[in-house]
Design an enzyme around this catalytic site. Sequence first.
Site, PDB file in Angstrom:
ATOM      1  N   GLY A  37       0.797  -1.217   0.000  1.00  0.00           N
ATOM      2  CA  GLY A  37       0.000   0.000   0.000  1.00  0.00           C
ATOM      3  C   GLY A  37       0.828   1.265   0.000  1.00  0.00           C
ATOM      4  N   ASP A  69       9.684  -8.174  -3.661  1.00  0.00           N
ATOM      5  CA  ASP A  69       8.404  -8.675  -3.183  1.00  0.00           C
ATOM      6  C   ASP A  69       8.227 -10.107  -3.698  1.00  0.00           C
ATOM      7  OD1 ASP A  69       5.663  -6.791  -2.198  1.00  0.00           O
ATOM      8  OD2 ASP A  69       5.529  -8.949  -2.520  1.00  0.00           O
ATOM      9  N   LYS A 103       3.746  -8.558  -8.076  1.00  0.00           N
ATOM     10  CA  LYS A 103       3.721  -7.134  -7.756  1.00  0.00           C
ATOM     11  C   LYS A 103       4.938  -6.414  -8.315  1.00  0.00           C
ATOM     12  CE  LYS A 103       0.803  -7.277  -3.644  1.00  0.00           C
ATOM     13  NZ  LYS A 103       0.711  -7.016  -2.196  1.00  0.00           N
ATOM     14  N   CYS A 128      18.298   2.993  17.763  1.00  0.00           N
ATOM     15  CA  CYS A 128      18.232   2.067  16.642  1.00  0.00           C
ATOM     16  C   CYS A 128      17.011   1.158  16.835  1.00  0.00           C
ATOM     17  CB  CYS A 128      19.517   1.255  16.521  1.00  0.00           C
ATOM     18  SG  CYS A 128      19.665  -0.097  17.718  1.00  0.00           S
ATOM     19  N   CYS A 158      17.144  -0.690  20.026  1.00  0.00           N
ATOM     20  CA  CYS A 158      17.043   0.098  21.257  1.00  0.00           C
ATOM     21  C   CYS A 158      15.623   0.084  21.799  1.00  0.00           C
ATOM     22  CB  CYS A 158      17.474   1.541  20.991  1.00  0.00           C
ATOM     23  SG  CYS A 158      19.257   1.782  20.847  1.00  0.00           S
ATOM     24  N   CYS A 176      -7.753  -9.773   7.860  1.00  0.00           N
ATOM     25  CA  CYS A 176      -6.858  -8.905   7.101  1.00  0.00           C
ATOM     26  C   CYS A 176      -6.694  -7.583   7.839  1.00  0.00           C
ATOM     27  CB  CYS A 176      -7.396  -8.660   5.687  1.00  0.00           C
ATOM     28  SG  CYS A 176      -8.922  -7.701   5.644  1.00  0.00           S
ATOM     29  N   CYS A 204      21.435  -0.995  25.078  1.00  0.00           N
ATOM     30  CA  CYS A 204      20.954  -1.664  23.867  1.00  0.00           C
ATOM     31  C   CYS A 204      21.624  -3.031  23.714  1.00  0.00           C
ATOM     32  CB  CYS A 204      21.244  -0.802  22.641  1.00  0.00           C
ATOM     33  SG  CYS A 204      20.686  -1.530  21.088  1.00  0.00           S
ATOM     34  N   CYS A 242      25.568  -0.877  17.959  1.00  0.00           N
ATOM     35  CA  CYS A 242      24.900   0.355  18.380  1.00  0.00           C
ATOM     36  C   CYS A 242      25.644   0.994  19.546  1.00  0.00           C
ATOM     37  CB  CYS A 242      23.454   0.070  18.757  1.00  0.00           C
ATOM     38  SG  CYS A 242      22.551   1.502  19.432  1.00  0.00           S
TER      39      CYS A 242
END
Length: 411
Positions: free
Chosen positions: A122, A143, A166, A226, A229, A250, A303, A308
Amino acid sequence: MESELKEMLIDLDTLKRSLPDPSLLASIDKMQSRVEHLTDLAKSAPVRRSKVKDMSAEVVDSNPYSSLMALQRMGIVANYERIREFSVAIVGCINPFRSYFLTLELSSLYCFPLPSTSGIGGVGSVAAEMLTRCGIGRLLLYDYDKVELANMNRLFFRPEQVGKTKTDAAVQTLSDINPDVVLESYMMNITTLQARMVVNQACNELNQTWMESGHIQLLVPGETACFACAPPLVVASGVDEKTLKREGVCDASLPTTMGVVAGLLVQNTLKYLLKFGHVSPYLGYNALKDFFPTMEMKPNPQCSNTACLERQKEYILAKPAWDAAAAKAKEDEVSVPEGPVHDDNEWNISVVDDTEPVTENASSSDTLPDGLVRELPIANEFQKPSDPEEMTNSVDDLDELRKQLEALNAD
C-alpha cells in the site's frame, strides 16, 4: 507499429482490387477488418516518452523536470540533478505498517523502511511511484506476492494487473511514468522482522543513517535509538511471527492513510538526501484526530546491539567537534551579506524601503496630464484636516435644509 499496420491495409486493398476471383474477397475483407482493429489498439496504447539525458530547468510543456528543477532555481535545493546519483531498494515486512526502504549512493548505503503489507504494498508502491516521478536514479523492488483484487484499495495497482507479480506490475507502471529511472525487480520473500533486525545490524556496523515508518523515524547510529534500542513488542517478547497472520483476517487500511504516510516519508527522505529543509527526527500520524506528534528518541545505553553501543561511544567523542563546526558554519552564514535571490528581474519588480523619508516635491504617478481633472478627490486629500470655515458653512447648509423639510411637512 501503427505505420506498418497502415501499410498492410494499403497492400490488402491493392490485392483486393487485383484479384480476379470474387470468392476470395470475403477473406480479404476479414483480414482488413482484423488489421483495422489492431490499428485502433495501437492508437489507444500509451505512448512512452523518450529518455532525457540531462535534467533541464527549461519551462516548456515537453520537459518532465521543469517543476522539479524549479526547486533549484528558487534556491531551495542546491543541486536537484544529484537525485540521479541515488538508488533505492524497497523491501517488505510482515507488519502492515513496516517495510524497508534502502537507499544507496555510490559506495554508501542508506536504509529507509517503508510501511506496507509487503515490499510493493500500500505505501511501498505509492512511495515507489513518488520517487520515480521525482527522477530517482535507480529503484530496486523486492516482493514475493501477486496482485489480487483485494489490493484495489491501494493507489497504485490496476484491475488488469491481477495475477501478475507485484514487482512485474510495478515495473510496468513505473517504466511508463519515467523511463529515465533504472528499475530492477526481485521475487524474494524477505518480509520477516528478523530480516529487519539484520538491516538494523548492517546499518549500525556501516554507520549509515536510515528511517523506519508507520511513524516516520530518523535513525542515526549512535545519535538516535536504533531498531534494537526500542524494538516492537513482537520482537521483544520473542513471539513467532507465523502466528501473527490468521486465516480470514486482514489488516484494515484506507488509500488516504497510505497516501499521507507515503508522502510524508518520501518528503522526509528527499530532504535528507538532497540536503534541504528540516528532516523530522520522529513524525507520527493519528488519522482519527489529524494529529502529528513529533519527538526525538535517544539511544538506549543498554541496547542489546553491540554495534549500536560502539556507535554511541563514537558519537559522544565526536559531538563537541561537530557542535563547534556547526557553530562556525552558522557564524559564517550570518556574516555573508544577503544578496538578491535572482540576478535577473524580468518583471522590473522593486522594493521600497519604508524607513526612507518621502520628499514632498517628488513626482507622483497620480499626476494627470494637462487639461484633465479628477471627478473624485485624491486619497491623500482625505487625510488632510478640514478647514474650520468650511465645516461652519456645512453646518449652516444642513440647518437650512432641515428648515425647508420642516416647512414642507407643515404644508
